[in-house]
Write an enzyme that holds these catalytic residues in place. Structure first.
Site, PDB file in Angstrom:
ATOM      1  N   VAL A  52       0.884  -1.266  -0.039  1.00 16.66           N
ATOM      2  CA  VAL A  52       0.122   0.250   0.113  1.00 16.66           C
ATOM      3  C   VAL A  52       1.031   1.119   0.077  1.00 16.66           C
ATOM      4  O   VAL A  52       0.768   1.825  -1.028  1.00 16.66           O
ATOM      5  CB  VAL A  52      -0.609  -0.059   1.130  1.00 16.66           C
ATOM      6  N   CYS A  53       1.592   1.068   0.860  1.00 17.28           N
ATOM      7  CA  CYS A  53       3.385   2.771   0.414  1.00 17.28           C
ATOM      8  C   CYS A  53       2.806   2.719   0.076  1.00 17.28           C
ATOM      9  O   CYS A  53       3.156   3.748  -0.965  1.00 17.28           O
ATOM     10  CB  CYS A  53       3.489   2.084   1.510  1.00 17.28           C
ATOM     11  N   SER A  54       3.818   1.769  -1.412  1.00 20.87           N
ATOM     12  CA  SER A  54       4.310   1.558  -2.722  1.00 20.87           C
ATOM     13  C   SER A  54       3.259   2.447  -3.499  1.00 20.87           C
ATOM     14  O   SER A  54       3.467   2.078  -5.134  1.00 20.87           O
ATOM     15  CB  SER A  54       5.043  -0.232  -2.844  1.00 20.87           C
ATOM     16  N   MET A  55       2.190   2.280  -3.495  1.00 19.86           N
ATOM     17  CA  MET A  55       1.322   3.027  -4.056  1.00 19.86           C
ATOM     18  C   MET A  55       0.993   4.236  -3.756  1.00 19.86           C
ATOM     19  O   MET A  55       0.905   5.531  -4.798  1.00 19.86           O
ATOM     20  CB  MET A  55      -0.665   2.081  -4.014  1.00 19.86           C
TER      21      MET A  55
END
Length: 151
Positions: free
Chosen positions: A44-47
């Site tokens: 999610v953080c990488s989005m």
């Protein structure tokens, strides 16, 4: 504990840009968007952070700067930023001290929760959103930009 309408806790943290960043250095000059997130390289953080980075020009046009904050090291931040094209400064809150001051530390997991705070040029928290769980990502950059425009 809500920080809405209160002075934002000041801090100085090392950043992926190679310098230390102090929150109060932006006062009188820029609105600050603090984006707390759990971990570099997580799904999610990488989005989320690339999405904020992709709107960096919009935030600049609105007189704001975006700062990502989590417990990972500057070295991890640099590697993650390079791999995902993240251009916003990523701050290393390795002890979770700042996350605790903002009420978003999840000490039992050793991470911060996912949260967004908008701090006006006078240093007052004008918007806050803390996700119910670290895996949630419900507040997009466009909504944060709308909050900034209302200041």
């Amino acid at each position: 504990m809500s920080l809405l309408g209160k002075p934002a806790p000041d801090f100085t943290l090392p950043a992926s840009t190679g310098q230390d960043i102090t929150l109060s250095s932006f006062m009188g000059n820029k609105t600050v968007v603090l984006v707390f997130y759990p971990l570099d390289f997580s799904p999610v953080c990488s989005m989320q952070l690339p999405e904020y980075s992709g709107h960096q020009d919009d935030f600049t046009d609105a007189g704001a700067v975006v700062l990502g904050i989590n417990r990972d090291s500057v070295h991890a931040h640099k590697a993650w930023a390079a791999e995902y094209g993240i251009e916003v400064p990523l701050l290393a809150d390795m002890t979770l001290k700042v996350a605790r001051e903002y009420g978003v530390a999840i000490d039992e997991r050793g991470i911060s929760g996912r949260a967004v705070f908008v701090i006006d040029k006078e240093g007052t928290v004008r918007y806050e959103h803390i996700e119910a769980t670290p895996g949630d990502y419900t507040v997009r950059p466009s909504e944060v930009l709308n909050q900034i425009k209302q200041l």
